[in-house]
Design a protein around this motif. Structure first.
Motif, short mmCIF file in Angstrom:
data_model
loop_
_atom_site.label_atom_id
_atom_site.label_comp_id
_atom_site.label_asym_id
_atom_site.label_seq_id
_atom_site.Cartn_x
_atom_site.Cartn_y
_atom_site.Cartn_z
N GLU B 174 0.83 -1.21 0.00
CA GLU B 174 0.00 0.00 0.00
C GLU B 174 0.87 1.26 0.00
O GLU B 174 0.52 2.27 -0.61
N ARG B 177 2.19 1.77 -3.54
CA ARG B 177 1.10 2.30 -4.37
C ARG B 177 0.88 3.79 -4.10
O ARG B 177 0.64 4.57 -5.01
N SER B 180 3.19 6.18 -6.04
CA SER B 180 2.89 6.33 -7.47
C SER B 180 1.59 7.09 -7.73
O SER B 180 1.49 7.82 -8.73
N ALA B 181 0.60 6.87 -6.89
CA ALA B 181 -0.76 7.33 -7.20
C ALA B 181 -0.84 8.82 -7.56
O ALA B 181 -1.46 9.17 -8.58
N PRO B 182 -0.23 9.74 -6.78
CA PRO B 182 -0.39 11.16 -7.13
C PRO B 182 0.24 11.51 -8.48
O PRO B 182 -0.20 12.44 -9.15
N TYR B 184 0.43 9.40 -11.19
CA TYR B 184 -0.50 8.94 -12.23
C TYR B 184 -1.75 9.83 -12.28
O TYR B 184 -2.30 10.07 -13.36
N TYR B 185 -2.20 10.31 -11.13
CA TYR B 185 -3.37 11.20 -11.11
C TYR B 185 -3.08 12.46 -11.92
O TYR B 185 -3.92 12.94 -12.69
N ARG B 186 -1.87 13.02 -11.75
CA ARG B 186 -1.48 14.19 -12.53
C ARG B 186 -1.41 13.87 -14.01
O ARG B 186 -1.89 14.65 -14.85
N LEU B 188 -2.91 11.45 -15.77
CA LEU B 188 -4.12 10.98 -16.44
C LEU B 188 -5.36 11.80 -16.17
O LEU B 188 -6.26 11.85 -17.01
N ALA B 189 -5.44 12.42 -15.00
CA ALA B 189 -6.70 13.07 -14.63
C ALA B 189 -6.56 14.59 -14.58
O ALA B 189 -7.08 15.29 -15.44
#
Lengths: 218, 218
Positions: B174, B177, B180-182, B184-186, B188-189
Motif C-alpha cells: 500500500e 502504491r 505512485s498514485a499522485p 499517475y493522477y497528474r 491521467l486526470a
C-alpha cells in the motif's frame, strides 16, 4: 441516476431562468431540455461503447432530438464530451461540512469511490480519460472538470487550517488531489479493489500527510 | 534508451542461456534478438500512434522481422503489448537501498516521475492505460506490470518496519502504491505539473501517512 439529476437541473433552470447561466445556452426551458436529453444520451453511449464509437447522429436519435440541432450546437464529439464534463461538474454534489478535516475528506473520498464504481459513471470516466490521452480538447475539458471539483472541496482544507487542525501554508488543493489520487490509481493502473476501505484509507492518509506538513507550499 | 537496455538483456540472455526463461521463448540468441527488435518497434509505434493504430505487419516491417514470425509468436496486438509490458517490468531498475524509508521512496517516486515524463515512455504508458479501458487482456497485463513493480519495491517498506521506522502491521504494498498514485493522477486526470517537486511531495506524503499508521492492514 443521471437522468433524474438532469431533470432536477432542468427544473432548477426553469425556476432560475437561464440568464443565470450565460454562454452556450440560449434562453428558454426547451433549450435546457434539449441539452439535458443530449447529454444524457451522450453519457449513456460513452458508458456503453466508449469514446471511439461515439456518433453525433446516433446520439441525436437516442435523445429524440434533430440531428442538425446537435451538429449546430456541439459541432463535434469532443465538443459534446466537453459540455458533458461541464454539466457533470455543475451537477456534482457540494462539498461536506462535517466540522472535522477527516470527516470532510472521508465524505469526499467516498463520493469519488461511489462515482468510480458506479457502472455507468465509472465507465464514463474511464472512456473520457482514455479519450483525453489522444485528444487535447478532451484533455482540457477533463482538467477543467477536476479543477472545478478541487475548487469546490478546497475550502474543507482551508477551514481546517483556520481551525488550527493543519499547519499554516498547507496547500488546500494538494490535499484534495491527494484524496482522489489513490482511487484513480486503482481504477486506471493497478486494478486493486476500489472499495469503501480504500476510500477511507485515502482520506486517512491524506489527513495524516497534511498534518505532518507534506502539503505546505514552499 | 530502451534499445540499449534491450541489448543488455539480450547479452544477459546469451550468457545465461534461455532455458532460464521458460515459456514463450525458444532457445537461442536469435530468438531474443527478434523479441528485442519487435518489442522496440512496438513501443515506438505505441508512443507515436497509440494503441488503436497498432498493426502487427507494420511492426514487423519496422523491426526488420518476417511478418509470419510476428503473427506466429504474438498472435495479436494485445498479445504483443502484454509481452512488451512484461519486458518493461523485467527491465525496470531494481529498488533503492538508501538506508532510510524517505530516501528509498524518493528514489521510487523520481523513477516513476522520470518514466512518465520521458516523451517516449510517458506516451507509451498513456497509450497502454487507454487501451486497457476497453481491452481486458491489456488490463490484465497492465495489472501484472504494476504487481511486479510493487513486489520489487515493497521490501524498502518492510525493512523500514523491521528498523522500527514504521508501525508493525504496515502493508508495504500500500505504501508503494501511495507513492505512485499522485503522479499517475497528474498524468491521467488533473493535468497538474509532473515535476521533481511533485515526486518528492508524493514520497514525503506517503512516508508521513505510513508513520501515522494509515497503511496498517486491519
Amino acid at each position: 441516476m443521471h437522468g433524474s439529476i438532469s431533470r432536477e437541473l432542468t427544473e432548477l433552470e426553469a425556476l432560475l431562468g437561464e440568464e443565470t447561466r450565460p454562454g452556450t445556452l440560449r434562453p428558454g426551458g426547451r433549450t435546457a431540455q434539449v441539452r439535458a436529453a443530449v447529454l444524457q444520451a451522450a453519457g449513456d453511449a460513452l458508458a456503453e461503447q466508449g469514446f471511439a464509437h461515439l456518433d453525433l447522429a446516433e446520439i441525436a436519435r437516442r435523445a429524440g432530438v434533430g440531428k442538425t440541432t446537435v451538429y449546430r450546437r456541439w459541432g463535434s464529439v469532443p465538443g459534446l464530451v466537453a459540455d458533458l464534463l461541464m454539466d457533470m461538474a455543475e451537477q456534482s454534489l457540494p462539498r461536506a461540512r462535517t466540522g472535522s478535516l477527516l470527516g470532510d475528506l472521508k465524505a469526499n473520498s467516498r463520493l469519488v469511490q461511489r462515482t468510480l464504481t458506479d457502472p455507468r459513471q465509472g465507465m464514463l470516466f474511464k472512456a473520457v480519460i482514455a479519450a483525453a490521452v489522444c485528444d487535447a480538447r478532451t484533455a482540457e475539458a477533463l482538467h477543467r472538470f477536476y479543477d472545478a471539483r478541487i475548487t469546490e472541496w478546497a475550502p474543507c482544507v482551508q477551514e481546517a487550517v483556520d481551525r488550527g487542525e493543519l499547519p499554516t501554508g498547507t496547500d488546500p488543493r494538494e490535499v484534495i488531489r491527494a484524496v482522489s489520487a489513490p482511487l484513480y490509481y486503482r481504477l486506471l493502473a493497478s486494478g486493486d479493489p476500489l472499495d469503501e476501505a480504500a476510500a477511507d484509507q485515502a482520506a486517512e492518509a491524506a489527513t495524516a500527510a497534511a498534518r505532518s506538513g507534506a502539503y505546505i507550499t514552499p
